[in-house]
Design an enzyme around this catalytic site. Structure first.
Site, short mmCIF file in Angstrom:
data_model
loop_
_atom_site.label_atom_id
_atom_site.label_comp_id
_atom_site.label_asym_id
_atom_site.label_seq_id
_atom_site.Cartn_x
_atom_site.Cartn_y
_atom_site.Cartn_z
N ASP A 212 115.44 -1.98 59.68
CA ASP A 212 115.34 -2.32 61.10
C ASP A 212 115.30 -3.83 61.26
OD1 ASP A 212 114.59 -2.67 63.78
OD2 ASP A 212 113.30 -0.90 63.77
N SER B 78 110.24 2.03 70.04
CA SER B 78 110.36 0.59 70.20
C SER B 78 109.37 0.08 71.25
CB SER B 78 111.82 0.22 70.54
OG SER B 78 112.04 -1.16 70.41
N HIS C 131 117.18 0.36 63.44
CA HIS C 131 116.35 0.46 64.63
C HIS C 131 116.70 1.69 65.48
CE1 HIS C 131 113.49 -1.04 67.51
NE2 HIS C 131 114.38 -1.02 68.48
#
Length: 249
Positions: free
Chosen positions: A193, A98, A223
């Site tokens: 996601d 991320s 995610h």
């Protein structure tokens, strides 16, 4: 657990597993810490295979010093560079999850010897292309006048987004100028996601220049990217990049 004090005076918590290089370095996400499933899984893998491995918490995250709301991309990139340079020797393979994908891309421009890169739902430039782009007029006004705005999160407490985070983020964007990644790169992304849209991975794939870059889309993965299949894919991707990076002299 050990601690490293940066030149800026921030105290960074880290865990280091000695072993053979290149050292695999895990860079976590926004409001995440080094106790997350992916970081711990990779540490277990490193210990089983004898690979050097580093995981750490940015300032304001996990067991490191400081308040989360005081931090920004520039600070967290400085934290990453400082602890990596202090703890590791020789080449590193960066694994960025991320926001950690953005930090990892910044590290490819700052560290002396990067052997490869794996991103997991990488989120380069998210403060500008995500937060700021999605703010309505009231939110933009609030963050400029009040210095912060709270956003709901699917992963716990609301995100406190500060004016400093937005303004500092603009100094560290990586998708506006040429991005050379002269080593093997693997981009991992889930199609379900909702925090980082798969378009972000496609944009990075299109924008960056690498002699060996592949994008793997996992149908239905969210995610967290932390179920057994996703963890196995992260592990195999790291092993593949290591194999391609470790070319005999």
């Amino acid at each position: 657990m050990e601690f490293h004090d940066t030149a800026a005076g921030r105290r960074i918590a880290y865990e280091y597993t000695p072993g053979t290089g290149p050292t695999v370095v895990f860079l976590g996400g926004y409001k995440s810490d080094m106790q997350g499933t992916k970081a711990v899984h990779l540490e277990d893998w490193a210990q089983e295979t004898g690979r050097a491995f580093l995981r750490f918490d940015y300032s304001g995250h996990g067991d490191s010093g400081g308040k989360f709301e005081d931090g920004c991309i520039g600070d967290w990139a400085e934290d990453a560079q400082s602890v990596i340079e202090a703890v590791t020797e020789g080449p590193v393979l960066l694994v960025g999850s991320s926001m950690g994908g953005w930090i990892a891309l910044l590290m490819t421009q700052r560290l002396a010897d990067v052997a490869g890169l794996v991103t997991i739902a990488g989120a380069p430039d998210f403060t500008e292309d995500g937060f700021w782009a999605d703010f309505d007029a009231e939110q933009r006004k609030a963050i400029m006048q009040d210095g912060q705005v709270a956003l709901p999160s699917d992963y716990g407490d609301p995100y406190i987004v500060t004016r400093r985070l937005i303004e500092d983020g603009r100094k560290h964007l990586v998708l506006r100028d040429p991005l050379e990644l002269p080593f093997p790169v693997r981009l991992l992304q889930g199609t379900a996601d909702t925090a980082v849209h798969p378009d972000r991975a496609l944009k990075l794939l299109d924008h960056a220049a690498s002699p060996d870059m592949r994008l793997v889309l996992v149908d239905g993965a969210d995610h967290r990217f932390s179920d057994a299949d996703c963890l196995a894919l992260i592990e195999s991707s790291v092993e593949e990049v290591l194999a391609r990076a470790e070319v005999p002299d």
